[in-house]
Scaffold this motif. Structure first.
Motif, PDB file in Angstrom:
ATOM      1  N   GLU A 241       0.804  -1.171   0.104  1.00 22.24           N
ATOM      2  CA  GLU A 241       0.091   0.051   0.177  1.00 22.24           C
ATOM      3  C   GLU A 241       0.902   0.999   0.023  1.00 22.24           C
ATOM      4  OE1 GLU A 241      -2.964  -0.083   3.031  1.00 22.24           O
ATOM      5  OE2 GLU A 241      -4.142  -1.625   1.829  1.00 22.24           O
ATOM      6  N   PRO A 242       0.762   1.881  -1.174  1.00 24.40           N
ATOM      7  CA  PRO A 242       1.701   3.216  -1.107  1.00 24.40           C
ATOM      8  C   PRO A 242       1.187   4.287   0.210  1.00 24.40           C
ATOM      9  CG  PRO A 242       0.066   3.387  -2.932  1.00 24.40           C
ATOM     10  CD  PRO A 242      -0.107   2.136  -2.247  1.00 24.40           C
ATOM     11  N   VAL A 243       2.137   4.970   0.381  1.00 23.40           N
ATOM     12  CA  VAL A 243       1.791   6.287   1.433  1.00 23.40           C
ATOM     13  C   VAL A 243       2.509   7.407   0.644  1.00 23.40           C
ATOM     14  CG1 VAL A 243       2.490   7.026   3.709  1.00 23.40           C
ATOM     15  CG2 VAL A 243       2.051   4.574   3.527  1.00 23.40           C
ATOM     16  N   PHE A 244       1.415   8.307   0.114  1.00 23.48           N
ATOM     17  CA  PHE A 244       1.870   9.496  -0.374  1.00 23.48           C
ATOM     18  C   PHE A 244       2.306  10.527   0.885  1.00 23.48           C
ATOM     19  CE2 PHE A 244      -0.861   7.396  -3.890  1.00 23.48           C
ATOM     20  CZ  PHE A 244       0.351   7.175  -4.625  1.00 23.48           C
TER      21      PHE A 244
ATOM     22  N   GLN B  67      -7.067   9.293   2.567  1.00 24.68           N
ATOM     23  CA  GLN B  67      -6.565   8.242   2.491  1.00 24.68           C
ATOM     24  C   GLN B  67      -5.066   8.657   1.776  1.00 24.68           C
ATOM     25  OE1 GLN B  67      -8.756   5.189   0.281  1.00 24.68           O
ATOM     26  NE2 GLN B  67     -10.337   5.404   1.743  1.00 24.68           N
ATOM     27  N   THR B  68      -4.126   7.878   2.751  1.00 27.19           N
ATOM     28  CA  THR B  68      -2.694   8.330   2.047  1.00 27.19           C
ATOM     29  C   THR B  68      -2.222   7.508   0.742  1.00 27.19           C
ATOM     30  OG1 THR B  68      -2.158   6.686   3.838  1.00 27.19           O
ATOM     31  CG2 THR B  68      -1.838   8.887   4.415  1.00 27.19           C
ATOM     32  N   GLN B  69      -3.288   6.408   0.559  1.00 26.37           N
ATOM     33  CA  GLN B  69      -3.003   5.534  -0.504  1.00 26.37           C
ATOM     34  C   GLN B  69      -3.953   6.035  -1.803  1.00 26.37           C
ATOM     35  OE1 GLN B  69      -4.586   4.194   1.990  1.00 26.37           O
ATOM     36  NE2 GLN B  69      -3.324   3.053   2.926  1.00 26.37           N
ATOM     37  N   SER B 265       2.315   6.919 -16.078  1.00 24.08           N
ATOM     38  CA  SER B 265       2.661   5.871 -15.348  1.00 24.08           C
ATOM     39  C   SER B 265       2.610   5.781 -13.640  1.00 24.08           C
ATOM     40  CB  SER B 265       3.973   5.685 -15.663  1.00 24.08           C
ATOM     41  OG  SER B 265       4.941   6.861 -15.286  1.00 24.08           O
ATOM     42  N   TYR B 266       2.447   4.767 -13.076  1.00 28.30           N
ATOM     43  CA  TYR B 266       2.017   4.843 -11.649  1.00 28.30           C
ATOM     44  C   TYR B 266       3.271   5.673 -10.891  1.00 28.30           C
ATOM     45  CZ  TYR B 266       0.864   3.134  -7.200  1.00 28.30           C
ATOM     46  OH  TYR B 266       0.528   2.723  -5.800  1.00 28.30           O
ATOM     47  N   PRO B 267       2.816   6.356  -9.760  1.00 30.28           N
ATOM     48  CA  PRO B 267       1.462   6.992  -9.821  1.00 30.28           C
ATOM     49  C   PRO B 267       1.079   7.957 -10.894  1.00 30.28           C
ATOM     50  CG  PRO B 267       3.024   7.565  -7.954  1.00 30.28           C
ATOM     51  CD  PRO B 267       3.782   6.833  -8.851  1.00 30.28           C
ATOM     52  N   ALA B 268      -0.145   7.972 -11.474  1.00 25.17           N
ATOM     53  CA  ALA B 268      -0.344   8.765 -12.531  1.00 25.17           C
ATOM     54  C   ALA B 268      -0.628  10.373 -12.059  1.00 25.17           C
ATOM     55  CB  ALA B 268      -1.809   8.234 -12.913  1.00 25.17           C
ATOM     56  N   HIS B 334      -8.911  -6.483 -12.128  1.00 24.25           N
ATOM     57  CA  HIS B 334      -9.247  -6.490 -10.701  1.00 24.25           C
ATOM     58  C   HIS B 334      -9.383  -7.631 -10.010  1.00 24.25           C
ATOM     59  CE1 HIS B 334     -10.190  -2.218 -10.944  1.00 24.25           C
ATOM     60  NE2 HIS B 334     -11.130  -2.530 -11.698  1.00 24.25           N
ATOM     61  N   THR B 335      -9.217  -8.678 -10.803  1.00 24.57           N
ATOM     62  CA  THR B 335      -9.289  -9.990 -10.153  1.00 24.57           C
ATOM     63  C   THR B 335      -7.884 -10.316  -9.773  1.00 24.57           C
ATOM     64  OG1 THR B 335     -11.047 -10.942 -11.291  1.00 24.57           O
ATOM     65  CG2 THR B 335      -9.043 -12.522 -10.752  1.00 24.57           C
ATOM     66  N   PHE B 336      -6.875  -9.979 -10.729  1.00 28.52           N
ATOM     67  CA  PHE B 336      -5.464 -10.033 -10.201  1.00 28.52           C
ATOM     68  C   PHE B 336      -5.080  -9.115  -8.892  1.00 28.52           C
ATOM     69  CE2 PHE B 336      -5.144 -11.459 -14.502  1.00 28.52           C
ATOM     70  CZ  PHE B 336      -4.640 -12.727 -14.382  1.00 28.52           C
ATOM     71  N   GLN B 337      -5.681  -7.973  -8.855  1.00 29.78           N
ATOM     72  CA  GLN B 337      -5.579  -7.131  -7.662  1.00 29.78           C
ATOM     73  C   GLN B 337      -6.015  -7.759  -6.399  1.00 29.78           C
ATOM     74  OE1 GLN B 337      -6.937  -3.360  -9.161  1.00 29.78           O
ATOM     75  NE2 GLN B 337      -5.243  -2.584  -8.266  1.00 29.78           N
ATOM     76  N   HIS B 338      -7.376  -8.672  -6.655  1.00 30.11           N
ATOM     77  CA  HIS B 338      -8.095  -9.025  -5.567  1.00 30.11           C
ATOM     78  C   HIS B 338      -7.170 -10.250  -4.944  1.00 30.11           C
ATOM     79  CE1 HIS B 338     -11.262 -10.288  -3.234  1.00 30.11           C
ATOM     80  NE2 HIS B 338     -11.172 -11.561  -3.533  1.00 30.11           N
ATOM     81  N   ARG B 339      -6.509 -10.610  -5.810  1.00 30.64           N
ATOM     82  CA  ARG B 339      -5.701 -12.131  -5.538  1.00 30.64           C
ATOM     83  C   ARG B 339      -4.238 -11.727  -4.861  1.00 30.64           C
ATOM     84  NH1 ARG B 339      -6.590 -17.164  -7.876  1.00 30.64           N
ATOM     85  NH2 ARG B 339      -4.461 -17.463  -7.707  1.00 30.64           N
ATOM     86  N   GLY B 340      -4.177 -10.314  -4.915  1.00 28.13           N
ATOM     87  CA  GLY B 340      -2.899  -9.942  -4.016  1.00 28.13           C
ATOM     88  C   GLY B 340      -1.605  -9.366  -4.771  1.00 28.13           C
ATOM     89  N   LEU B 341      -1.933  -8.930  -6.129  1.00 28.50           N
ATOM     90  CA  LEU B 341      -0.903  -8.465  -6.720  1.00 28.50           C
ATOM     91  C   LEU B 341      -1.072  -6.732  -6.891  1.00 28.50           C
ATOM     92  CD1 LEU B 341      -0.990 -10.568 -10.077  1.00 28.50           C
ATOM     93  CD2 LEU B 341       0.791 -10.834  -8.088  1.00 28.50           C
ATOM     94  N   ALA B 342       0.150  -6.563  -6.778  1.00 28.16           N
ATOM     95  CA  ALA B 342       0.183  -4.896  -6.639  1.00 28.16           C
ATOM     96  C   ALA B 342      -0.236  -4.067  -7.933  1.00 28.16           C
ATOM     97  CB  ALA B 342       1.517  -4.376  -6.116  1.00 28.16           C
TER      98      ALA B 342
END
Lengths: 268, 368
Positions: A241-244, B67-69, B265-268, B334-342
């Motif tokens: 989880e990133p923290v900005f 939210q910090t994320q 690119s992340y974070p956009a 979203h399935t891959f994210q749910h499975r625990g992939l960043a």
């Protein structure tokens, strides 16, 4: 032909009406408002031909804590003619309204073999919330997670962890691992968790660690076994989880000003 | 425009001049990609600041703990940047008298307007639903039908009617069907399907843009081959005079995509929004139709196809009819994210798969 079309339209129209009414009742119950004739509506809705209405009725039973329907939900949970969502919601509801109903635990245990993964997950979670340490359930969960209980004695690390599992779905494994933590009675649970801590999926490993925490709190006697498990843990993860930093700073400032700042912020 | 000027300079020069280079499609393709990339890089930062000034951003107003994320507050409608870069670069380096190029500009304008209306309604109503799905579908189908009419009309079409109505498949030399006027309906379906599939895929930072420019690169290579008499003859393709200009347009998409990725690119720092995703999908669909490689998208754009299929199956068949889920979450990422992939891991893996699919689809040049 026209009569057929008309009857179809009528059926469709009344079905939509029924769903709309059911959704309104669900909203009212969720908001804590009093609903007239709720009992009789639930009674008829649980038998409704439309699965969508039956599903809403199950949700209403849970939200309104209508314990009188616990037996009915147990039946629905094991009825394969009901769609997956109904069985799942029945399993969730039983965690809250099934206390004291002798059938509940038995039905939830049977539902651990359900072909639909969400039902198995919900059943395992409900069991975890209902049971205290229980040797019998511990064995049931171990037999549902692993192909062969003999695998519990395997040497670590396991090269192909997927081969030892009977339960292929990671989410169900997570729920069962958590349940195993709550019902752990003997060191066999810790033996199982020792393997689950080696799972490919970090979420399962994480749940296994949480299960260890529960066992450690409840079973002080197993301290040496727990210490042995904790010596060999894979703490790598494929997610974070990133923290900005700037958002953290904003939160600090906001906190110090007692949420009375006059600037604009992107709230989530 | 620049091409016309340089071409004129070449024609009036007495001896072989440097300007002859600009007659080559390969050279202009490279220039188009580089131009689009630098336009994005130069225009990007002030454009992002401008969007922020207009508050065209994914934001919830108010005070309190954030939210910090989260990514709220990130400007959207970045599709403008992509299409500005593609537009300027193509205006510079494409032959604007070419019918293929004119059709592509028509597609850009159509889908930009559609995407803009969608994004604008979201912004105005501060909601996640912009233009209603049925209006979007109608607009996409209308474009498809119009494209069909243009493509099948001997006066407007860049190709002969006898060829235009034929349906080709990758890995086959001969056409698989003669659809006649029904080809217009097929075009409408293709445009709608491809445009929406890119739109559905656009859910994570950089997820839609990279597969899009891979597909554009593949179509660019195909356009170059079918527009080159020697190569078309060698690879046994029907020669389409003038279609090489599509390769330049594809290069501009590639360059603009890379330029946009610089910020996306992340974070956009910016999201492309529906303006970008619907537009990119619509243009890729138009290119697929123009070079008669519609089915190639199933391979080259396999990521989009799978994403759209997963979403449609879950949303329209499994949940409402079967009363259960097919996947943990839909669309597939979203399935891959749910499975625990960043998010970053999912995106990069999807890029890898789309690169492999692009390579496989290029094999359709030779395996026929």
């Amino acid at each position: 032909m026209s009569r057929l079309v008309k009857s179809f339209l009528n059926v469709n129209h009344s079905r939509h009406d029924g769903i709309h009414r059911a959704e309104t009742i669900l909203e009212n119950v969720r908001a804590g408002r009093v609903v007239d004739d709720l009992e009789s509506w639930v009674e008829s809705a649980l038998d409704h031909p439309s699965w969508a209405i039956r599903n809403i009725a199950v949700k209403v039973v849970r939200l309104a804590s209508l314990k009188i329907h616990a037996h009915r939900l147990c039946k629905m949970l094991l009825d394969m003619k009901q769609v997956g969502f109904i069985r799942r919601n029945a399993a969730c509801a039983l965690a809250e309204i099934g206390v004291g109903c002798p059938e509940t635990l038995q039905s939830l245990e049977k539902a651990l073999d359900d072909p639909y993964w969400e039902v198995r997950t919900a059943s395992a979670r409900s069991l975890a919330s209902l049971v205290s340490p229980d040797r019998r359930l511990e064995e049931i969960l171990i037999s549902r997670i692993f192909k062969d209980p003999g695998h519990l004695n395997l040497k670590l690390p396991i090269i192909f962890p997927g081969r030892i599992y009977r339960e292929r779905n990671f989410e169900v494994r997570m729920a069962m691992t958590w349940a195993l933590g709550t019902c752990a009675e003997t060191p066999r649970s810790l033996q199982a968790i020792r393997l689950l801590i080696q799972d490919d999926n970090w979420k399962v490993r994480n749940t296994a660690l949480e299960a260890v925490c529960i066992i450690r709190l409840q079973r002080v006697k197993l301290k040496s076994e727990i210490d042995a498990i904790l010596t060999n843990i894979d703490l790598s993860s494929t997610d974070f989880e990133p923290v900005f930093q700037i958002r953290q700073t904003w939160n600090c400032l906001n906190h110090s000003m007692g949420s009375s700042g006059n600037s604009r912020a992107g709230g989530d | 425009m620049l091409y016309a000027l340089l071409n004129w300079l070449h024609e009036i020069s007495v001896s072989p001049s440097f300007f002859r280079l600009f007659g080559y499609i390969t050279f202009r393709s490279i220039l188009a990609a580089v131009t689009a990339f630098f336009i994005c890089l130069i225009v990007g930062p002030p454009f992002i600041r401008y969007l922020k000034r207009l508050h065209i951003e994914d934001i919830a107003w108010g005070y309190g703990i954030v939210q910090t994320q989260g990514k709220t507050g990130t400007p959207t409608m970045g599709g403008f940047l992509i299409f500005f870069a593609i537009g300027i670069s193509s205006l510079f380096w494409c032959d604007l008298t070419n019918r293929y190029v004119q059709i592509l500009f028509f597609a850009v304008i159509w889908f930009c307007i559609l995407g803009f209306v969608d994004d604008f309604l979201k912004y105005r109503h501060k909601s996640k639903t912009g233009l209603k799905a049925k209006y979007k579908l109608i607009a996409q189908c209308m474009f498809g039908i119009l494209l069909g009419i243009i493509y099948l009309n001997p006066v407007l079409s860049p190709v002969e009617y006898e060829f235009a109505r034929l349906l080709y498949s990758p890995f086959l030399k001969t056409p698989v069907a003669d659809l006649g006027l029904g080809y217009a309906i097929f075009i409408a379906l293709t445009v709608t399907a491809i445009s929406n599939s890119v739109n559905l895929t656009d859910g994570l930072d950089g997820l839609a843009v990279v597969p899009s420019f891979f597909v554009a690169a593949v179509y660019g290579i195909f356009a170059y081959v079918v527009g080159n008499y020697i190569l078309a003859d060698y690879f046994l393709f029907e020669y389409l005079p003038g279609s090489g200009e599509i390769a330049i347009f594809c290069s501009a998409i590639f360059g603009a995509g890379m330029g946009f990725l610089w910020f996306n690119s992340y974070p956009a720092q910016i999201f492309m929004g529906d303006l970008g995703s619907l537009g990119l999908g619509g243009i890729l669909a138009t290119i697929a139709v123009l070079i008669k490689q519609e089915f190639l998208f199933l391979i080259a754009g396999g990521i989009f196809v799978v994403e759209a299929a997963s979403s449609l199956l879950q949303r329209y068949i499994y949940i409402p009819i079967k009363g259960r889920r097919l996947l943990f979450r839909a669309p597939l990422h979203h399935t891959f994210q749910h499975r625990g992939l960043a998010e970053t891991k999912v995106v990069v893996r999807f890029w890898i798969v789309s690169a492999i699919l692009a390579l496989i689809s290029l094999s359709a040049l030779k395996i026929r």
